[in-house]
Write an enzyme that holds these catalytic residues in place. Sequence first.
Site, PDB file in Angstrom:
ATOM      1  N   GLY A  46       0.958  -1.045  -0.138  1.00  0.00           N
ATOM      2  CA  GLY A  46      -0.191  -0.034  -0.052  1.00  0.00           C
ATOM      3  C   GLY A  46       0.859   1.246   0.000  1.00  0.00           C
ATOM      4  O   GLY A  46       2.002   1.078   0.470  1.00  0.00           O
ATOM      5  N   GLN A  51       3.171  10.030   1.517  1.00  0.00           N
ATOM      6  CA  GLN A  51       4.288   9.322   1.500  1.00  0.00           C
ATOM      7  C   GLN A  51       5.224   9.745   0.294  1.00  0.00           C
ATOM      8  O   GLN A  51       6.445   9.579   0.413  1.00  0.00           O
ATOM      9  CB  GLN A  51       4.453   7.774   1.308  1.00  0.00           C
ATOM     10  CG  GLN A  51       3.469   7.331   2.692  1.00  0.00           C
ATOM     11  CD  GLN A  51       3.431   5.587   2.472  1.00  0.00           C
ATOM     12  OE1 GLN A  51       2.498   5.287   2.068  1.00  0.00           O
ATOM     13  NE2 GLN A  51       4.433   5.135   3.232  1.00  0.00           N
ATOM     14  N   CYS A  93       6.253  -0.063   7.303  1.00  0.00           N
ATOM     15  CA  CYS A  93       5.648   0.990   6.386  1.00  0.00           C
ATOM     16  C   CYS A  93       6.927   1.450   5.391  1.00  0.00           C
ATOM     17  O   CYS A  93       8.092   1.445   6.184  1.00  0.00           O
ATOM     18  CB  CYS A  93       5.257   1.862   7.395  1.00  0.00           C
ATOM     19  SG  CYS A  93       4.858   3.552   6.421  1.00  0.00           S
ATOM     20  N   LEU A  94       6.547   1.757   4.287  1.00  0.00           N
ATOM     21  CA  LEU A  94       7.617   2.149   3.542  1.00  0.00           C
ATOM     22  C   LEU A  94       8.219   3.431   3.871  1.00  0.00           C
ATOM     23  O   LEU A  94       9.435   3.703   3.667  1.00  0.00           O
ATOM     24  CB  LEU A  94       7.061   2.322   2.057  1.00  0.00           C
ATOM     25  CG  LEU A  94       6.774   0.812   1.281  1.00  0.00           C
ATOM     26  CD1 LEU A  94       5.958   1.201  -0.210  1.00  0.00           C
ATOM     27  CD2 LEU A  94       7.738   0.102   1.211  1.00  0.00           C
ATOM     28  N   HIS A 135      -4.271   1.372   7.702  1.00  0.00           N
ATOM     29  CA  HIS A 135      -2.941   2.184   7.622  1.00  0.00           C
ATOM     30  C   HIS A 135      -2.847   3.209   6.581  1.00  0.00           C
ATOM     31  O   HIS A 135      -2.121   4.134   7.218  1.00  0.00           O
ATOM     32  CB  HIS A 135      -1.764   1.030   7.563  1.00  0.00           C
ATOM     33  CG  HIS A 135      -0.512   1.293   7.354  1.00  0.00           C
ATOM     34  ND1 HIS A 135       0.479   1.013   8.452  1.00  0.00           N
ATOM     35  CD2 HIS A 135       0.110   2.226   6.432  1.00  0.00           C
ATOM     36  CE1 HIS A 135       1.702   1.331   7.900  1.00  0.00           C
ATOM     37  NE2 HIS A 135       1.727   2.027   7.043  1.00  0.00           N
ATOM     38  N   GLU A 136      -3.124   3.013   5.324  1.00  0.00           N
ATOM     39  CA  GLU A 136      -3.306   3.925   4.414  1.00  0.00           C
ATOM     40  C   GLU A 136      -4.028   5.392   5.120  1.00  0.00           C
ATOM     41  O   GLU A 136      -3.616   6.303   4.678  1.00  0.00           O
ATOM     42  CB  GLU A 136      -3.593   3.674   3.244  1.00  0.00           C
ATOM     43  CG  GLU A 136      -2.690   2.339   2.501  1.00  0.00           C
ATOM     44  CD  GLU A 136      -1.286   2.598   2.743  1.00  0.00           C
ATOM     45  OE1 GLU A 136      -0.788   3.648   2.749  1.00  0.00           O
ATOM     46  OE2 GLU A 136      -0.617   1.347   3.018  1.00  0.00           O
ATOM     47  N   HIS A 139      -2.329   7.483   7.153  1.00  0.00           N
ATOM     48  CA  HIS A 139      -1.367   8.273   6.572  1.00  0.00           C
ATOM     49  C   HIS A 139      -2.051   9.659   5.924  1.00  0.00           C
ATOM     50  O   HIS A 139      -1.496  10.740   6.094  1.00  0.00           O
ATOM     51  CB  HIS A 139      -0.751   7.551   5.175  1.00  0.00           C
ATOM     52  CG  HIS A 139       0.433   6.717   5.371  1.00  0.00           C
ATOM     53  ND1 HIS A 139       1.526   7.357   5.814  1.00  0.00           N
ATOM     54  CD2 HIS A 139       0.544   5.473   5.170  1.00  0.00           C
ATOM     55  CE1 HIS A 139       2.491   6.299   6.064  1.00  0.00           C
ATOM     56  NE2 HIS A 139       1.799   5.246   5.856  1.00  0.00           N
TER      57      HIS A 139
HETATM   58 NI    NI Z   1       2.715   3.287   5.602  1.00  0.00          NI
END
Ligand code: NI
Length: 180
Positions: A46, A51, A93-94, A135-136, A139
């Site tokens: 995701g 991000q 998480c990225l 989670h997204e 963000h």
């Molecule tokens: Ni993330």
Amino acid sequence: MALLKIHKFPDAVLKQPARPVENIDGALDSFVDSMTQTMYAAPGVGLAAPQVGDSRRIIVLDTDHENLGKHLLKLVNPVIAEGEGSITWEEGCLSVVDFTADVERFEKVLVRAWTLDQKEIEIEASDLLAVALQHEIDHLDGRLFIDRISRIKRELYRRKRAKMLKEGKADGMPPSAARI
Ligand code: NI
């Protein structure tokens, strides 16, 4: 198609609540395609627009890496309409380098969102997809999964990250577990 730069904690753009998209038009398509390619290349399941440094309420998700693209979701202005139960998932998480933690969230969610072809849709999700959607959407509200763990664990990570940055290791990879 260019891959986009993924911003990492503690970059300020990750703390900033994203604004709703007011017009869904062709101009979004290429940006969202770049987001998707960036997610797959990472690889992650995701990615949210903040991000990649764009504070608009857009997310992409694909939790089925066995059949890449088959269940790809590109969502505009997603909201969690309902949630029930609870599930604990080891999240990564990225945007959070070298760290994972157990996070408790709703086990099932109903999400409303707009698609790129301007349809309003509802998605019922459970398990990893439910976790990834929450989670997204976090963000988009300027929240990372480390904001949902204990203060002590968060502080330890903050210090570890500060040390990494000091040593010039800004772009280490997140661990393989559930990069969302
Ligand atoms: Ni993330």
